[in-house]
Design a protein around this motif. Structure first.
Motif, PDB file in Angstrom:
ATOM      1  N   ASN A 272      -2.578  11.045  -1.872  1.00  0.00           N
ATOM      2  CA  ASN A 272      -2.289  10.076  -2.254  1.00  0.00           C
ATOM      3  C   ASN A 272      -0.857  10.165  -1.068  1.00  0.00           C
TER       4      ASN A 272
ATOM      5  N   SER B  80       0.885  -1.202  -0.466  1.00  0.00           N
ATOM      6  CA  SER B  80      -0.170   0.451   0.438  1.00  0.00           C
ATOM      7  C   SER B  80       0.564   1.027  -0.060  1.00  0.00           C
ATOM      8  N   THR B  81       2.090   1.059   1.006  1.00  0.00           N
ATOM      9  CA  THR B  81       2.668   2.563   0.932  1.00  0.00           C
ATOM     10  C   THR B  81       3.513   2.394  -0.165  1.00  0.00           C
TER      11      THR B  81
ATOM     12  N   THR C 289       1.528   9.062  -5.806  1.00  0.00           N
ATOM     13  CA  THR C 289       2.129  10.897  -5.367  1.00  0.00           C
ATOM     14  C   THR C 289       3.254  11.152  -6.693  1.00  0.00           C
TER      15      THR C 289
ATOM     16  N   SER D 156      -5.600   0.796  -1.945  1.00  0.00           N
ATOM     17  CA  SER D 156      -4.601  -0.131  -1.472  1.00  0.00           C
ATOM     18  C   SER D 156      -4.921  -0.067   0.100  1.00  0.00           C
TER      19      SER D 156
ATOM     20  N   SER E 211      -0.466   7.155   1.581  1.00  0.00           N
ATOM     21  CA  SER E 211       0.815   6.500   2.269  1.00  0.00           C
ATOM     22  C   SER E 211       0.900   6.226   3.543  1.00  0.00           C
TER      23      SER E 211
ATOM     24  N   CYS F 137       0.712   3.972  -2.581  1.00  0.00           N
ATOM     25  CA  CYS F 137       0.365   5.068  -2.904  1.00  0.00           C
ATOM     26  C   CYS F 137       1.865   6.538  -2.942  1.00  0.00           C
ATOM     27  N   TRP F 138       3.047   5.723  -3.265  1.00  0.00           N
ATOM     28  CA  TRP F 138       4.189   6.513  -3.272  1.00  0.00           C
ATOM     29  C   TRP F 138       3.946   6.504  -5.172  1.00  0.00           C
TER      30      TRP F 138
ATOM     31  N   SER G 239      -4.830   4.205  -4.791  1.00  0.00           N
ATOM     32  CA  SER G 239      -4.170   4.284  -3.992  1.00  0.00           C
ATOM     33  C   SER G 239      -5.864   3.971  -2.732  1.00  0.00           C
TER      34      SER G 239
END
Length: 121
Positions: A95, A15-16, A23, A36, A99, A19-20, A33
Protein backbone atom coordinates in the motif's frame (compact mmCIF):
# COMPACT_ATOMS: atom_id res chain seq x y z
CA UNK A 1 -2.54 26.15 -14.41
CA UNK A 2 -4.55 24.06 -16.80
CA UNK A 3 -7.66 22.12 -15.89
CA UNK A 4 -5.91 18.85 -16.70
CA UNK A 5 -3.11 19.68 -14.25
CA UNK A 6 -5.60 20.51 -11.50
CA UNK A 7 -7.58 17.31 -12.11
CA UNK A 8 -4.35 15.29 -12.12
CA UNK A 9 -3.23 16.89 -8.88
CA UNK A 10 -6.52 16.01 -7.18
CA UNK A 11 -6.47 12.41 -8.46
CA UNK A 12 -2.84 11.90 -7.42
CA UNK A 13 -3.36 13.48 -3.99
CA UNK A 14 -6.48 11.39 -3.32
CA UNK A 15 -4.68 8.21 -4.37
CA UNK A 16 -1.69 8.98 -2.16
CA UNK A 17 -3.90 9.74 0.84
CA UNK A 18 -5.98 6.59 0.35
CA UNK A 19 -2.85 4.44 0.11
CA UNK A 20 -1.33 6.03 3.23
CA UNK A 21 -4.51 5.34 5.19
CA UNK A 22 -4.61 1.75 3.95
CA UNK A 23 -0.96 1.30 4.93
CA UNK A 24 -1.94 2.15 8.49
CA UNK A 25 -5.11 0.04 8.52
CA UNK A 26 -4.44 -3.07 6.42
CA UNK A 27 -1.89 -5.87 6.43
CA UNK A 28 -2.31 -6.61 2.73
CA UNK A 29 -2.98 -4.65 -0.48
CA UNK A 30 -6.29 -2.88 -0.10
CA UNK A 31 -8.87 -2.80 -2.87
CA UNK A 32 -9.21 0.95 -2.38
CA UNK A 33 -5.49 1.40 -2.99
CA UNK A 34 -5.70 -0.63 -6.18
CA UNK A 35 -8.75 1.33 -7.33
CA UNK A 36 -6.90 4.57 -6.68
CA UNK A 37 -4.11 3.33 -8.98
CA UNK A 38 -6.75 2.63 -11.62
CA UNK A 39 -8.02 6.21 -11.22
CA UNK A 40 -4.52 7.53 -11.89
CA UNK A 41 -4.23 5.28 -14.95
CA UNK A 42 -7.61 6.47 -16.30
CA UNK A 43 -6.57 10.08 -15.80
CA UNK A 44 -3.32 9.43 -17.67
CA UNK A 45 -5.21 7.89 -20.60
CA UNK A 46 -7.44 10.98 -20.69
CA UNK A 47 -4.37 13.23 -20.52
CA UNK A 48 -2.68 11.33 -23.36
CA UNK A 49 -5.86 11.50 -25.45
CA UNK A 50 -6.21 15.22 -24.81
CA UNK A 51 -2.57 15.79 -25.76
CA UNK A 52 -2.91 13.70 -28.92
CA UNK A 53 -6.01 15.60 -30.04
CA UNK A 54 -4.36 18.93 -29.25
CA UNK A 55 -1.21 18.06 -31.19
CA UNK A 56 -3.09 16.55 -34.13
CA UNK A 57 -4.99 19.84 -34.32
CA UNK A 58 -1.75 21.66 -35.05
CA UNK A 59 -0.70 22.80 -31.58
CA UNK A 60 2.80 21.79 -30.59
CA UNK A 61 4.61 21.43 -27.31
CA UNK A 62 7.13 24.12 -26.44
CA UNK A 63 9.76 21.56 -25.47
CA UNK A 64 10.80 18.41 -27.28
CA UNK A 65 7.94 16.18 -28.47
CA UNK A 66 9.94 12.99 -27.82
CA UNK A 67 10.49 14.09 -24.22
CA UNK A 68 6.81 14.90 -23.75
CA UNK A 69 5.62 11.55 -25.09
CA UNK A 70 8.37 9.74 -23.19
CA UNK A 71 6.99 11.17 -19.96
CA UNK A 72 3.44 10.22 -20.97
CA UNK A 73 4.46 6.64 -21.80
CA UNK A 74 6.48 6.26 -18.60
CA UNK A 75 3.62 7.64 -16.52
CA UNK A 76 1.20 5.20 -18.18
CA UNK A 77 3.46 2.22 -17.41
CA UNK A 78 4.14 3.15 -13.77
CA UNK A 79 0.72 2.31 -12.20
CA UNK A 80 0.58 -0.99 -14.08
CA UNK A 81 4.03 -2.02 -12.89
CA UNK A 82 3.29 -1.10 -9.28
CA UNK A 83 -0.06 -2.92 -9.44
CA UNK A 84 1.70 -6.10 -10.57
CA UNK A 85 4.26 -5.69 -7.81
CA UNK A 86 1.52 -5.13 -5.19
CA UNK A 87 -0.33 -8.26 -6.26
CA UNK A 88 2.85 -10.30 -5.89
CA UNK A 89 3.88 -8.72 -2.56
CA UNK A 90 0.87 -9.20 -0.32
CA UNK A 91 2.10 -7.15 2.63
CA UNK A 92 1.11 -3.90 4.28
CA UNK A 93 4.00 -2.15 2.54
CA UNK A 94 2.56 -2.68 -0.91
CA UNK A 95 0.00 0.00 0.00
CA UNK A 96 2.86 2.35 0.81
CA UNK A 97 4.58 1.61 -2.49
CA UNK A 98 1.30 2.26 -4.30
CA UNK A 99 1.14 5.66 -2.59
CA UNK A 100 4.40 6.62 -4.26
CA UNK A 101 2.74 6.35 -7.68
CA UNK A 102 0.56 9.35 -6.86
CA UNK A 103 3.57 11.40 -5.82
CA UNK A 104 5.71 10.41 -8.81
CA UNK A 105 2.91 10.92 -11.34
CA UNK A 106 2.20 14.35 -9.85
CA UNK A 107 5.83 15.35 -10.47
CA UNK A 108 5.62 13.92 -13.98
CA UNK A 109 2.42 15.87 -14.71
CA UNK A 110 4.12 19.03 -13.47
CA UNK A 111 7.03 18.35 -15.83
CA UNK A 112 4.63 17.61 -18.70
CA UNK A 113 3.02 21.00 -18.16
CA UNK A 114 6.46 22.64 -18.29
CA UNK A 115 7.27 20.90 -21.57
CA UNK A 116 3.82 21.64 -22.98
CA UNK A 117 3.60 25.33 -22.14
CA UNK A 118 7.29 26.21 -21.83
CA UNK A 119 7.35 27.43 -18.25
CA UNK A 120 6.66 26.36 -14.72
CA UNK A 121 3.12 26.77 -13.47
Amino acid sequence: MTAMFIIGTVVCAASTLICWIMTALRRHPADSSIISLAAIELFLFAYAGYAAVRQSGGASVTGEAWEFWGYVLTALILPIGVFIWAVLDKTRWSNLVMSLVGLVVFVMIYRLEEIWWGSAL
